[in-house]
Design an enzyme around this catalytic site. Sequence first.
Site, short mmCIF file in Angstrom:
data_model
loop_
_atom_site.label_atom_id
_atom_site.label_comp_id
_atom_site.label_asym_id
_atom_site.label_seq_id
_atom_site.Cartn_x
_atom_site.Cartn_y
_atom_site.Cartn_z
N PHE A 142 43.23 36.23 -73.76
CA PHE A 142 41.48 35.56 -73.85
C PHE A 142 40.71 34.47 -74.04
O PHE A 142 41.66 33.64 -74.62
CB PHE A 142 41.14 36.45 -75.19
CG PHE A 142 39.87 36.94 -75.24
CD1 PHE A 142 38.91 37.56 -74.34
CD2 PHE A 142 38.75 35.86 -75.59
CE1 PHE A 142 37.87 37.55 -74.51
CE2 PHE A 142 37.06 35.74 -75.63
CZ PHE A 142 36.89 36.83 -74.77
N ASP A 163 32.72 32.58 -73.64
CA ASP A 163 32.43 32.95 -75.01
C ASP A 163 33.59 33.52 -75.91
O ASP A 163 34.17 34.81 -74.35
CB ASP A 163 31.52 33.62 -74.81
CG ASP A 163 30.87 34.85 -74.93
OD1 ASP A 163 31.46 35.37 -73.66
OD2 ASP A 163 30.71 35.41 -75.60
N LYS A 176 25.95 35.06 -68.39
CA LYS A 176 26.01 33.39 -68.72
C LYS A 176 27.19 32.81 -68.51
O LYS A 176 27.10 31.75 -68.18
CB LYS A 176 25.33 33.33 -70.36
CG LYS A 176 24.33 33.83 -70.76
CD LYS A 176 24.20 33.43 -72.43
CE LYS A 176 23.24 34.31 -72.93
NZ LYS A 176 23.55 34.98 -73.85
N GLY A 177 28.33 32.92 -68.43
CA GLY A 177 29.40 32.59 -67.96
C GLY A 177 29.97 31.68 -67.41
O GLY A 177 30.33 31.04 -66.79
N ASP A 224 38.31 40.64 -64.79
CA ASP A 224 39.08 40.96 -65.57
C ASP A 224 38.99 42.30 -65.22
O ASP A 224 40.07 42.89 -64.40
CB ASP A 224 38.38 41.58 -67.04
CG ASP A 224 38.74 41.51 -68.38
OD1 ASP A 224 40.40 41.83 -68.02
OD2 ASP A 224 38.37 42.29 -69.27
N GLU A 270 31.51 34.06 -60.34
CA GLU A 270 31.26 34.61 -61.40
C GLU A 270 32.52 34.14 -62.48
O GLU A 270 32.85 32.87 -62.03
CB GLU A 270 32.02 36.16 -61.12
CG GLU A 270 31.41 37.00 -62.00
CD GLU A 270 31.16 37.24 -63.16
OE1 GLU A 270 31.42 36.55 -63.78
OE2 GLU A 270 30.92 38.10 -63.36
N ASP A 271 32.48 33.56 -63.45
CA ASP A 271 33.28 33.31 -64.71
C ASP A 271 34.99 33.54 -64.52
O ASP A 271 35.69 33.23 -64.49
CB ASP A 271 32.94 33.34 -65.64
CG ASP A 271 32.26 34.28 -66.45
OD1 ASP A 271 31.87 36.14 -66.18
OD2 ASP A 271 32.01 34.34 -68.09
N ARG A 321 31.61 28.02 -75.27
CA ARG A 321 30.87 28.47 -73.50
C ARG A 321 30.89 26.98 -73.42
O ARG A 321 31.15 26.43 -72.11
CB ARG A 321 29.45 28.44 -73.71
CG ARG A 321 29.40 29.96 -73.78
CD ARG A 321 28.56 30.88 -73.17
NE ARG A 321 27.87 31.80 -73.64
CZ ARG A 321 28.45 33.76 -73.45
NH1 ARG A 321 29.03 33.31 -72.10
NH2 ARG A 321 28.22 34.66 -73.32
N LYS A 332 42.37 37.89 -63.35
CA LYS A 332 43.30 38.25 -64.23
C LYS A 332 43.97 39.72 -64.03
O LYS A 332 43.30 40.66 -63.82
CB LYS A 332 43.18 38.90 -65.60
CG LYS A 332 42.31 37.46 -67.31
CD LYS A 332 42.59 38.25 -68.30
CE LYS A 332 41.46 37.22 -69.20
NZ LYS A 332 40.61 38.28 -70.27
P1 IMP Z 1 35.14 42.95 -65.69
O1 IMP Z 1 34.15 44.26 -64.91
O2 IMP Z 1 36.18 44.20 -66.58
O3 IMP Z 1 35.67 42.40 -64.84
O4 IMP Z 1 35.07 42.06 -67.12
C1 IMP Z 1 34.67 40.66 -66.27
C2 IMP Z 1 33.89 40.43 -67.63
O5 IMP Z 1 34.09 39.93 -69.52
C3 IMP Z 1 33.05 39.27 -67.58
O6 IMP Z 1 32.27 38.59 -66.76
C4 IMP Z 1 33.58 38.56 -69.23
O7 IMP Z 1 32.35 38.07 -69.74
C5 IMP Z 1 33.95 39.00 -70.37
N1 IMP Z 1 35.57 39.24 -70.35
C6 IMP Z 1 36.84 39.59 -69.78
N2 IMP Z 1 38.33 38.62 -69.89
C7 IMP Z 1 37.21 37.26 -70.67
C8 IMP Z 1 37.78 36.85 -71.35
O8 IMP Z 1 39.62 36.09 -71.57
N3 IMP Z 1 37.16 36.18 -72.37
C9 IMP Z 1 35.46 35.57 -72.32
N4 IMP Z 1 35.51 37.00 -71.56
C10 IMP Z 1 36.41 38.04 -70.64
MG MG Z 2 30.42 36.95 -66.12
#
Ligand code: IMP
Ligand code: MG
Length: 177
Positions: A151, A158, A41-42, A101, A97-98, A164, A129
Site C-alpha cells: 500500500f 492517500d 483526487k489521486g 490495482d 490515473e494514480d 497526498r 500493481k
Molecule cells: P482498482 O479499481 O482496484 O484498480 O482501484 C484503484 C483505486 O484504488 C486507485 O485509484 C486508488 O484510489 C486506490 N488504491 C489502490 N491501491 C492503492 C494504494 O496502494 N494506495 C492508495 N490508493 C490505492
Molecule cells: Mg485513483
Amino acid sequence: MSERIRVLLDEETVDQRIREIAEDISREYAGKEIHMICVLKGGVFFMCELAKRITVPVSLDFMSVSSYGDDTKSSGVVRIVKDLDQPLEGKEVLIVEDIIDSGRTLSYLLDVLKRRNPNSVKLCTLLDKPERRVVKDVNVDYCCFNIPDEFVVGYGLDYAQKYRNLPYIGVVEFDEE
Ligand code: IMP
Ligand code: MG
C-alpha cells in the site's frame, strides 16, 4: 497503532520517469491535440506534472468516481460523483490515473468513456500493481512504474485522505505500540 512511511520511489526518480513518459506521449501524439482526463483526487499531482512536460497542445478535464460498497465492487460498478464538463466526441482522450490495482475502476471508466465517441482512448498511470489485477481487459498504454503489492501513498495517493502531498512515493508501514 501508528504508521511510518518508507520511501519507495524518491522525488528525483519519479520526476525523471514522468519526463520520459511525457516525451513518449509527445512523440506519439505529434500533430494532434490531447484531451487529458484526470481521475480525482489521486491523479491530480501526476496529471499536472505530466501535462507541463507534454509538448503538443492539451486540454484538461476532471472526473471523480467512487466504488459501490464491497458487495457490489466485484461487479465493477462505480458511481460517477463528478462527471466531465466537456464532450469527448472526436477527441484523442488520455485518461490519467494514480494507480491501477484490481483494474475495476478503469475497466468501468473505459467502458463509459468509449461510448461517448472519442476518436481514441488511451490510459496513462503513474503506478501499476500487476499482481493485483482482477479485470484482465484493462490495457495500460503508458505506465511510469510497476510496483509490488504494497500500500503506497504520496504524489496524490492517500491513506485515509493523508499523505497526498508527499513529493515521493512511499509504503505505509504500521508499528504495533
Ligand atoms: P482498482 O479499481 O482496484 O484498480 O482501484 C484503484 C483505486 O484504488 C486507485 O485509484 C486508488 O484510489 C486506490 N488504491 C489502490 N491501491 C492503492 C494504494 O496502494 N494506495 C492508495 N490508493 C490505492
Ligand atoms: Mg485513483
